[in-house]
Design a protein around this motif. Structure first.
Motif, mmCIF file in Angstrom:
data_model
loop_
_atom_site.group_PDB
_atom_site.id
_atom_site.type_symbol
_atom_site.label_atom_id
_atom_site.label_comp_id
_atom_site.label_asym_id
_atom_site.label_seq_id
_atom_site.Cartn_x
_atom_site.Cartn_y
_atom_site.Cartn_z
ATOM 1 N N SER A 32 -77.123 112.876 12.859
ATOM 2 C CA SER A 32 -77.716 113.763 12.787
ATOM 3 C C SER A 32 -79.284 113.788 13.021
ATOM 4 O O SER A 32 -80.069 114.751 12.652
ATOM 5 C CB SER A 32 -77.234 114.545 11.171
ATOM 6 O OG SER A 32 -77.696 113.512 9.829
ATOM 7 N N ALA A 74 -69.586 116.020 15.604
ATOM 8 C CA ALA A 74 -71.347 115.755 15.528
ATOM 9 C C ALA A 74 -72.205 115.540 17.129
ATOM 10 O O ALA A 74 -73.072 115.813 16.868
ATOM 11 C CB ALA A 74 -71.822 114.352 14.447
ATOM 12 N N LEU A 77 -72.206 118.695 18.511
ATOM 13 C CA LEU A 77 -73.497 119.329 18.614
ATOM 14 C C LEU A 77 -74.734 119.186 18.740
ATOM 15 O O LEU A 77 -76.000 119.257 18.894
ATOM 16 C CB LEU A 77 -73.833 119.643 17.200
ATOM 17 C CG LEU A 77 -72.490 120.571 16.168
ATOM 18 C CD1 LEU A 77 -72.310 120.620 14.812
ATOM 19 C CD2 LEU A 77 -73.043 122.471 16.893
ATOM 20 N N ILE A 276 -76.041 119.847 12.275
ATOM 21 C CA ILE A 276 -75.041 118.784 12.429
ATOM 22 C C ILE A 276 -74.652 118.263 10.233
ATOM 23 O O ILE A 276 -73.650 118.371 10.105
ATOM 24 C CB ILE A 276 -75.177 117.354 12.572
ATOM 25 C CG1 ILE A 276 -75.361 117.498 14.107
ATOM 26 C CG2 ILE A 276 -74.491 116.068 12.040
ATOM 27 C CD1 ILE A 276 -76.063 116.271 15.018
#
Length: 501
Positions: A32, A74, A77, A276
């Motif tokens: 992230s 994740a 995204l 995320i």
């Protein structure tokens, strides 16, 4: 103008949020925190080099509890376009991996993963950018998967040498693209400063790939090394640490028919991509609760000691692992490996404490090992040590290009000695079992983790030895279970080992 930009990560190992699950507070790592740095447009490609689906406590929690496919969510995204596969992505079997990949938006490229007829399952790709630039991408993965992985996990597929089809595939790509990018889940077999060969196996052949393949860029991984961008054999190449601590940005422009390609490896920073974080936060809360479960209350804490000390003397934590392994296996000898994390325990032991001290989801294997093969294997272990300014030190070859304390074993159940003043290969000067010198023809039962049992860490004699027991319970779980019947760490077995220098 003919140009491109690539963002690259590798060896994320399921570290998706800014935590290593050991230290408190937010840390500069995790997918992230990488993703928030991406500035994606029609001339940008986002690529990952494998080892996505194994490694973090979050993923260990998901193995025990049904939940979301955190890695795939994740990466989707974050906007990944292409991924290759890492050796650890096969750890739970190809069928499990295929389920993950079926939901992944990115295209998989792994040229040397083939079906039983030898056909590439994840072929090289051509990406046409908004500005018209044609980028060819070929993925490759270390063929040492065949050494490490259980055969049933590779059912229906084969992992070929990365060199079998690569040159021909790249030759075909050259006919239709402007630039060719190689993504290799493997590392360098040579010292990046001196060029000296440091490994003669096929586990890592990145240097050879730069020399034999017609690539413009080779993005590597697997070793978790911090290798800054540099040109080797005319090919720009690089590598980064694990856990998404860094990412690479590669930019290329073709001017007067000549490519100008530059790259940087960058730290990820402390800011996270909000979507995320939001998608994974409910799971993260569950993981943290699981990690903080109380397991035991010790009378005393175990303080941190450096790896060099542990490699000579061990500690009560390593003794605990040895105790559990010997009771489970009833073997004559057990091997306990160091790891790269700090070895310490607070008085209040939690699941987190156990995973810190035993971070690998290994199982226990027992082998019949001859005295000859045990001695040869311990000679490799003894190469961990070197002398520096008349002081005992860790051999630099165990630290560069990858820190490998986890390939050093302490042997419980025998009385043995290393003499570091002697040449490598001649350092085991004592090897006694139950009061008698171990001869070449003696056969002993030796329990060890499954990675070591398949020869991982350059221990081929263990791989060749007969397996008499292969458990399916994680050693981490065995360490936790120990405290159901014990309130304190064990006092046995004793380590009978000496290092002379």
């Amino acid at each position: 103008m003919t140009q491109f930009k690539i963002y690259y990560t590798s060896d994320v190992h399921g570290y998706l949020l800014p935590t290593d699950y050991i230290k408190n507070g937010s840390q500069p790592l995790g997918l992230s925190n990488v993703a928030v740095n991406y500035e994606k447009d029609g001339n940008t490609i986002i690529v990952d080099g494998g080892d996505m689906y194994q490694g973090s406590p979050m993923l260990q929690y998901l193995q025990k509890n049904n939940g979301i496919d955190a890695v795939t969510i994740a990466m989707n995204l974050a906007g990944y376009d292409y991924v290759t596969l890492g050796n650890h992505d096969f750890n739970f079997g190809y069928d499990v991996l295929k389920k993950h990949l079926s939901h992944l938006d990115a295209t998989v490229i792994a040229e040397n993963v083939v079906d039983e007829a030898g056909k590439t399952i994840y072929p090289a790709q051509v990406k046409v950018l908004e500005n018209g630039t044609k980028v060819g991408l070929i993925g490759l993965v270390t063929d040492y998967i065949n050494v490490w992985e259980k055969p049933e996990h590779l059912q229906g597929i084969n992992i070929e040498s990365p060199l079998i089809k690569a040159a021909d595939t790249i030759s075909k790509l050259r006919q239709e693209v402007d630039v060719v990018i190689g993504v290799y889940h493997g590392g360098y077999e040579r010292d990046m400063v001196t060029g000296n060969v440091v490994s003669e196996t096929t586990e890592n052949i990145a240097w050879q790939l730069t020399n034999e393949l017609d690539l413009d860029v080779l993005l590597t991984g697997h070793q978790h090394g911090n290798v800054p961008p540099q040109v080797v054999n005319g090919v720009l190449t690089l590598q980064m640490p694990n856990q998404a601590q860094m990412y690479a940005e590669i930019k290329g422009s073709k001017i007067n028919d000549k490519w100008q390609i530059r790259a940087e490896t960058k730290s990820v920073g402390i800011v996270s991509q909000p979507d995320i974080t939001a998608a994974l936060q409910p799971l993260q809360t569950q993981v943290e609760h699981w990690l903080d479960q109380p397991i035991a209350q010790l009378d005393d804490s175990i303080e941190v000691k450096p790896p060099l000390y542990l490699a000579q003397h061990g500690n009560k934590i390593l003794q605990w692992v040895a105790n559990v392994q010997l009771l489970a296996s009833a073997a004559d000898i057990t091997l306990v490996s160091l790891n790269n994390n700090s070895s310490n325990l607070p008085q209040h032991v939690t699941v987190r404490s156990i995973l810190q001290n035993y971070p690998f989801d290994n199982t226990l294997v027992t082998k019949q090992v001859t005295g000859h093969d045990l001695r040869l294997s311990l000679e490799h272990t003894a190469s961990y040590f070197s002398m520096l300014n008349k002081q005992l030190a860790v051999n630099p070859e165990w630290l560069v290009p990858k820190v490998e304390h986890y390939n050093y074993d302490l042997a419980y159940g025998i009385d043995y000695e290393f003499d570091i003043s002697r040449s490598v290969g001649e350092r085991v000067t004592k090897l006694i079992y139950q009061g008698a010198e171990v001869t070449d023809n003696d056969v002993l039962t030796v329990s060890m983790n499954n990675y070591r049992a398949v020869g991982g860490g350059n221990y081929p004699k263990y791989r060749q030895s007969k397996t008499i027991l292969a458990g399916d319970q994680a050693i981490q779980d065995m360490l936790t279970t120990f405290f159901k019947t014990n309130k304190q760490l064990p006092q046995t077995p004793k380590l009978h080992f000496n290092v002379k220098f």
